[in-house]
Design an enzyme around this catalytic site. Sequence first.
Site, mmCIF file in Angstrom:
data_model
loop_
_atom_site.group_PDB
_atom_site.id
_atom_site.type_symbol
_atom_site.label_atom_id
_atom_site.label_comp_id
_atom_site.label_asym_id
_atom_site.label_seq_id
_atom_site.Cartn_x
_atom_site.Cartn_y
_atom_site.Cartn_z
ATOM 1 C CE1 TYR A 144 -4.012 2.132 0.797
ATOM 2 C CE2 TYR A 144 -2.519 3.017 2.548
ATOM 3 C CZ TYR A 144 -3.598 3.147 1.555
ATOM 4 O OH TYR A 144 -4.750 4.217 1.963
ATOM 5 C CE LYS A 148 -3.506 4.791 -1.963
ATOM 6 N NZ LYS A 148 -4.756 5.509 -2.827
HETATM 7 P P1 NAD Z 1 -12.716 1.839 0.245
HETATM 8 O O1 NAD Z 1 -12.076 0.490 0.170
HETATM 9 O O2 NAD Z 1 -13.880 1.714 0.798
HETATM 10 O O3 NAD Z 1 -12.875 2.181 -1.103
HETATM 11 C C1 NAD Z 1 -12.015 2.020 -2.248
HETATM 12 C C2 NAD Z 1 -12.575 1.510 -3.533
HETATM 13 O O4 NAD Z 1 -11.924 1.230 -4.602
HETATM 14 C C3 NAD Z 1 -13.722 0.507 -3.286
HETATM 15 O O5 NAD Z 1 -15.129 0.838 -3.648
HETATM 16 C C4 NAD Z 1 -13.176 -0.771 -4.290
HETATM 17 O O6 NAD Z 1 -14.187 -1.588 -4.726
HETATM 18 C C5 NAD Z 1 -12.466 0.106 -5.377
HETATM 19 N N1 NAD Z 1 -11.298 -0.565 -5.927
HETATM 20 C C6 NAD Z 1 -10.168 -1.327 -5.415
HETATM 21 N N2 NAD Z 1 -9.613 -1.827 -6.113
HETATM 22 C C7 NAD Z 1 -10.144 -1.230 -7.504
HETATM 23 C C8 NAD Z 1 -9.679 -1.584 -8.651
HETATM 24 N N3 NAD Z 1 -8.409 -2.338 -9.153
HETATM 25 N N4 NAD Z 1 -10.405 -1.178 -9.840
HETATM 26 C C9 NAD Z 1 -11.460 -0.372 -9.483
HETATM 27 N N5 NAD Z 1 -12.006 -0.156 -8.328
HETATM 28 C C10 NAD Z 1 -11.286 -0.773 -7.439
HETATM 29 O O7 NAD Z 1 -11.698 2.898 0.831
HETATM 30 P P2 NAD Z 1 -11.872 4.261 1.247
HETATM 31 O O8 NAD Z 1 -11.529 4.418 2.574
HETATM 32 O O9 NAD Z 1 -12.982 4.896 0.476
HETATM 33 O O10 NAD Z 1 -10.393 4.942 0.383
HETATM 34 C C11 NAD Z 1 -10.657 5.342 -1.019
HETATM 35 C C12 NAD Z 1 -9.439 6.233 -1.129
HETATM 36 O O11 NAD Z 1 -8.835 6.949 -0.406
HETATM 37 C C13 NAD Z 1 -8.113 4.822 -1.556
HETATM 38 O O12 NAD Z 1 -7.262 5.299 -2.632
HETATM 39 C C14 NAD Z 1 -7.343 5.093 -0.146
HETATM 40 O O13 NAD Z 1 -6.035 4.584 -0.338
HETATM 41 C C15 NAD Z 1 -7.553 6.768 0.334
HETATM 42 N N6 NAD Z 1 -7.540 6.955 1.413
HETATM 43 C C16 NAD Z 1 -8.264 6.651 2.513
HETATM 44 C C17 NAD Z 1 -8.153 6.920 3.890
HETATM 45 C C18 NAD Z 1 -9.131 6.721 4.928
HETATM 46 O O14 NAD Z 1 -8.751 6.737 5.890
HETATM 47 N N7 NAD Z 1 -10.201 5.905 4.501
HETATM 48 C C19 NAD Z 1 -6.904 7.528 4.278
HETATM 49 C C20 NAD Z 1 -5.981 7.653 3.313
HETATM 50 C C21 NAD Z 1 -6.057 7.285 2.006
#
Ligand code: NAD
Length: 311
Positions: A144, A148
């Site tokens: 991860y 990123k």
């Molecule tokens: P989440 O897992 O709920 O959402 C990620 C989404 O991406 C899901 O709907 C999943 O099905 C989709 N996905 C995964 N792999 C895929 C692929 N190969 N093709 C198409 N779709 C794909 O997570 P989240 O918390 O909503 O995070 C969303 C983004 O924000 C991510 O990129 C994550 O790294 C980033 N982020 C989140 C947080 C947090 O605290 N929630 C913190 C830092 C960064």
Amino acid sequence: MKKILVTGGAGFLGSHLCERLLNDGNEVICLDNYFTGQKKNVIHLLDNPYFEMIRHDVTMPFFIEVDQIYNLACPASPIHYQYNPIKTIKTSVAGAINMLGLAKRINAKILQASTSEVYGDPQIHPQTESYWGHVNPIGSRACYDEGKRCAEALFVNYHKQNNVRIKIIRIFNTYGPRMHPNDGRVVSNFIMQALQGRNITIYGDGLQTRSFQYVDDLIEGMIRLMATGDDFIGPVNVGNPGEFTMLQLAEKIIEFTGSKSKIVFEPLPADDPMQRQPDITLAKAKLNWEPKIALNEGLIKTINFFKTIAQ
Ligand code: NAD
Ligand code: UDP
């Protein structure tokens, strides 16, 4: 009205972003492979004629005409991103290449959902954007973190080499309604455990810290970043500087749910960062943004959501 592609749009953050963009009067295309996202996160948007869902994996090329792209596709919780680490790297890296290639071809502005994990287990505190991080490249979080970090490098170089209009947001731990109840993240775990009267599992001694931001604050920051002029590309930290230990978090959740759950201690996962707190000076200056929702208020809203699914 802008036409906007949200990858990962059926996930926790993506679904809130789609909703906000529609409310702001845009046309939204939600792309997702439903690995960790769920159709039910966006089902309430399906009646809107300006909302569309597409099942697609970002590791494969994709073509569409849009004005803006928000690239959120990537599993975000440790248990989900470590389930298939190679796929996680492909999603971050090949996904970024495909979306940047698309942005270049159609001259769209593109925002990358990066993460505080690029700082790894940080040796400076709080973390500023100029800090390069402290990441174990072969550890269990590397798929991860390094994925990123590579995506950030790709974004910056598409900008330098091909003039692609990019934005990089470094998101700190975000919580709120529609978090996946089984994603293993601390807020969802503790709330589900408290509501179901199970033991609250603290990993390690519970003195490690995180800074938790409520989802609405993050979405506001994302929208503001996308709206900045082309000369500002980030990266910019967006998070709530309020810093809490996991013990404090557990105590708050027990209090707000009125739960009789007991706290138990379990081993700390490998490479678990000891502390995390954003320095948001840059977000204040460039986005005129700061978080508005304190942890207590956000937790109560989130607990109310989990009550509807915790039976
Ligand atoms: P989440 O897992 O709920 O959402 C990620 C989404 O991406 C899901 O709907 C999943 O099905 C989709 N996905 C995964 N792999 C895929 C692929 N190969 N093709 C198409 N779709 C794909 O997570 P989240 O918390 O909503 O995070 C969303 C983004 O924000 C991510 O990129 C994550 O790294 C980033 N982020 C989140 C947080 C947090 O605290 N929630 C913190 C830092 C960064
Ligand atoms: N954590 C915990 N109990 C749990 C789940 C997580 O004590 O049931 C701890 C975890 O070890 C970490 C912190 O809570 O120190 C935040 O974990 P999370 O997976 O939510 O996010 P991240 O570590 O990616 O910031």
